[in-house]
Design a protein around this motif. Structure first.
Motif, short mmCIF file in Angstrom:
data_model
loop_
_atom_site.label_atom_id
_atom_site.label_comp_id
_atom_site.label_asym_id
_atom_site.label_seq_id
_atom_site.Cartn_x
_atom_site.Cartn_y
_atom_site.Cartn_z
N GLU A 1 0.92 -1.50 0.69
CA GLU A 1 -0.62 -0.07 -0.60
C GLU A 1 0.91 1.19 -0.44
OE1 GLU A 1 -2.25 -1.05 3.51
OE2 GLU A 1 -3.12 -2.37 2.72
N TYR A 2 1.81 1.30 -1.38
CA TYR A 2 2.33 2.60 -1.04
C TYR A 2 2.33 4.08 -1.47
CZ TYR A 2 4.48 -1.64 -2.36
OH TYR A 2 5.40 -2.69 -2.85
N VAL A 3 0.79 4.22 -1.86
CA VAL A 3 0.32 5.35 -1.29
C VAL A 3 -0.28 5.44 -0.45
CG1 VAL A 3 -1.56 6.61 -2.64
CG2 VAL A 3 -0.83 5.17 -4.12
N GLU A 4 -0.65 4.95 0.23
CA GLU A 4 -0.92 5.16 1.83
C GLU A 4 0.73 5.25 2.84
OE1 GLU A 4 -2.07 2.85 -0.17
OE2 GLU A 4 -3.87 2.34 0.30
N SER A 5 1.25 5.02 2.38
CA SER A 5 2.72 5.21 2.81
C SER A 5 3.29 6.87 2.77
CB SER A 5 4.05 4.27 2.50
OG SER A 5 3.85 3.18 2.71
N VAL B 1 9.53 15.96 12.75
CA VAL B 1 10.98 15.93 11.66
C VAL B 1 10.84 14.26 11.74
CG1 VAL B 1 13.92 16.59 11.42
CG2 VAL B 1 12.43 17.77 12.51
N PRO B 2 11.18 13.73 9.49
CA PRO B 2 11.58 13.11 9.97
C PRO B 2 12.93 11.92 10.29
CG PRO B 2 11.44 14.47 8.21
CD PRO B 2 10.95 14.64 8.79
N SER B 3 12.11 10.61 10.44
CA SER B 3 14.07 10.49 10.28
C SER B 3 14.73 9.47 9.39
CB SER B 3 14.02 9.24 12.00
OG SER B 3 13.12 7.96 11.17
N GLU B 4 16.53 8.89 9.61
CA GLU B 4 16.98 8.55 8.39
C GLU B 4 16.04 7.19 8.29
OE1 GLU B 4 19.46 7.20 11.57
OE2 GLU B 4 18.04 8.63 11.10
N PHE B 5 15.14 6.39 8.70
CA PHE B 5 14.22 5.00 8.60
C PHE B 5 12.82 5.97 7.95
CE2 PHE B 5 17.07 4.63 12.21
CZ PHE B 5 16.92 3.32 11.58
N THR B 6 12.88 7.17 8.43
CA THR B 6 11.35 7.95 7.81
C THR B 6 11.12 7.61 6.34
OG1 THR B 6 10.77 8.94 9.86
CG2 THR B 6 8.94 8.85 8.23
N LEU B 7 12.39 8.47 5.66
CA LEU B 7 12.91 8.70 4.75
C LEU B 7 12.89 7.31 3.89
CD1 LEU B 7 15.56 11.81 4.88
CD2 LEU B 7 12.51 12.18 3.54
N VAL C 1 10.13 5.94 2.85
CA VAL C 1 8.80 5.86 2.07
C VAL C 1 9.27 5.87 0.67
CG1 VAL C 1 8.41 9.06 1.60
CG2 VAL C 1 7.56 8.00 3.92
N LEU C 2 11.12 6.31 0.45
CA LEU C 2 11.71 6.01 -0.92
C LEU C 2 11.06 4.74 -1.18
CD1 LEU C 2 14.65 8.35 -0.17
CD2 LEU C 2 13.62 8.78 -1.79
N ALA D 1 18.45 3.43 -0.16
CA ALA D 1 16.90 3.80 -0.47
C ALA D 1 16.97 4.88 -2.21
CB ALA D 1 16.11 4.34 0.04
N LEU D 2 17.79 5.69 -1.66
CA LEU D 2 17.82 6.90 -2.80
C LEU D 2 17.86 6.16 -4.51
CD1 LEU D 2 19.02 10.22 -1.55
CD2 LEU D 2 16.66 9.31 -3.38
#
Length: 514
Positions: free
Chosen positions: A21-25, A38-44, A47-48, A81-82
């Motif tokens: 469910e990537y859109v929900e992410s 503030v997003p962490s490295e795990f958040t980024l 989402v990536l 991830a990038l």
């Protein structure tokens, strides 16, 4: 929850990713900002990963910008991830820049970069990166090894693939399904079907993908009996064949001329409620019928298909019409192909060859003029042979090779031996309006013959000669290589654009049906 930390948000985003469910992410990520967090490295990185699956390049660039602003771009999780997103979005240059600027690289980072190169068909670059990874003492993972083996497969780099196999054994990944599948695919596509079978047979755990790769390998090597036996064994193990399995089985039936078996398996698949025949299955079935001369039945199947015929289907019909001399249907198939693939010279050549076989030289001239006027170039026949870690390329009528005099002398010696066995050049395989003597001369300059003679001169006695060719082996070269294998006492393995031919003792694995 009365209170949510960034860890809570990260967990929910990861959960959505795990369920596809990537859109929900991405929506949850927007809510993080509305909460003032503030997003962490795990958040980024999470989402990536969602962006990678959706190939959301615009969002990825925004996230890359954000990572730079909050000083997370150098983080190994974010960087990996990038580069993965960029690679999956066919932006490999951006992937390389991210990879080069990462101060710390994990085994996952290296694996992702190697996989990125493979996904973008940059196989040589992938192998170069593998060599660099060895210099930094990288810890091998099954993903790195699998990606590297895929690069070797695409390049038909047998030596490098064998070296990687030794690493697989040393690192203990030889029984990993993921790696074993890549190994089987490598050996099968490089002409080493016995080695592929050995890897398959020692695997204790086998999934549908592993079975399919081995079945496809046998099919590619014209081992139709083994293909069908393996299918039945798979069913006995309570593993149901899927659409991929039936493509390989039908292809094997096609190249062995087993029409009844082809009909049986096609009907078996159509009667299975869990399977839905697709265009590949119909293409294979058209080939099964057409190759064996059932042109009208193949045409009827095309007319009754539940979807529009593809270039592959029309190409199969045109090829069958060329083989069996059906000019009327060949014209119909060719007209569709000229519309779908106007730049494909091979379609014009097939029709031109049929006109030549019918001695309609005026029509041949028209076809060749059409090719010239439209700037469509016919693919020139080429053959490759590897000798002492170096690849040598031969083209039809080659005269630039430093050993070309010795090569032609060796060919002449072989022909003299062949004449003792009543060998005659199949001049009808040449489609030029010239005298018989000239046809024989032109056929004698075909690239696979030159590569074979060079192999005889350069390789030690008893060593198999392995040749790769970019187009289909012609009938005269096929007959030549059969006798050559008997005279020289060598196994000759030729991989053309369609499949493998194993010549040994005057016989070919395709049983003269290809």
């Amino acid at each position: 929850m009365p209170m949510r930390t960034i860890v809570s948000w990260n967990t929910m985003i990861a959960c959505h990713n795990n369920h596809g469910e990537y859109v929900e992410s991405l929506n949850l990520f927007l809510q993080i900002f509305r909460q003032g967090l503030v997003p962490s490295e795990f958040t980024l990185s999470s989402v990536l990963c969602a962006c990678a699956e959706k190939m959301a390049v615009y969002e990825c660039r925004q996230l890359h910008c954000l990572a730079l602003k909050i000083a997370r771009d150098s983080n190994v999780f974010v960087g990996t991830a990038l580069l993965d997103v960029y690679a999956k979005s066919n932006m490999i240059d951006d992937s390389c820049r991210v990879f080069d600027h990462l101060p710390e690289k994990s085994s996952v980072t290296w694996s992702s970069m190697v996989s990125g190169y493979v996904q973008n068909d940059l196989h040589e670059e992938a192998l170069v990166l593998i060599l660099k990874s060895q210099q930094v003492d990288l810890e091998w993972t099954k993903f790195t090894l699998s990606a590297a083996l895929s690069a070797c497969t695409a390049l038909a780099a047998t030596i490098e693939g064998t070296q990687l196999h030794s690493i697989v054994v040393r690192t203990g990944f030889d029984l990993d399904i993921f790696v074993a599948t890549s190994l089987i695919d490598l050996y099968a596509k490089c002409g080493h079907i016995k080695e592929a079978w050995h890897v398959f047979s020692v695997m204790e755990e086998k999934n549908i993908v592993l079975w399919n790769v081995m079945i496809a390998g046998f099919s590619r090597h014209a081992r139709c009996l083994e293909t069908m036996i393996l299918l039945e064994k798979m069913k006995n193990m309570d593993i149901s064949p899927n659409e991929v399995t039936y493509v390989s089985v039908l292809s094997a039936c096609s190249h062995a001329g087993l029409v009844e078996c082809g009909r049986y398996y096609f009907n078996l698949m159509t009667e299975d409620d869990k399977l839905q025949p697709n265009v590949l299955h119909y293409s294979c079935m058209v080939d099964v019928l057409g190759r064996s001369g059932f042109i009208d039945e193949a045409w009827e199947l095309i007319e009754n298909m539940p979807f529009a015929p593809t270039a592959s289907i029309w190409g199969s019909l045109l090829s069958s019409c060329r083989t069996h001399g059906n000019l009327q249907l060949a014209k119909v198939a060719a007209e569709h192909l000229f519309e779908i693939e106007p730049e494909n010279a091979g379609n014009h050549v097939l029709l031109s060859n049929l006109y030549a076989a019918k001695k309609q030289w005026e029509e041949v001239a028209v076809m060749r003029k059409h090719l010239k006027d439209n700037g469509v170039k016919k693919e020139k026949g080429k053959s490759w042979i590897e000798v002492r870690d170096r690849v040598y390329v031969f083209v039809v009528g080659e005269y630039n090779h430093p050993m070309i005099s010795e090569i032609y002398m060796k060919l002449e010696d072989i022909r003299k031996e062949m004449k003792k066995l009543a060998y005659k050049t199949q001049s009808d395989c040449d489609h030029h309006d010239v005298a018989e003597e000239q046809k024989e001369e032109l056929l004698g300059q075909h690239s696979e013959k030159l590569a074979f003679a060079f192999g005889l001169i350069s390789l030690p006695p008893g060593v198999s000669i392995r040749i790769k060719k970019n187009i289909r082996v012609c009938g005269d070269c096929h007959a030549f290589l059969k006798l050559a294998s008997k005279i020289s006492g060598r196994e000759i393995i030729v991989r053309d654009v369609k499949r493998f031919h194993h010549f040994c003792g005057g016989l070919c694995s395709c049983k003269d049906f290809w």
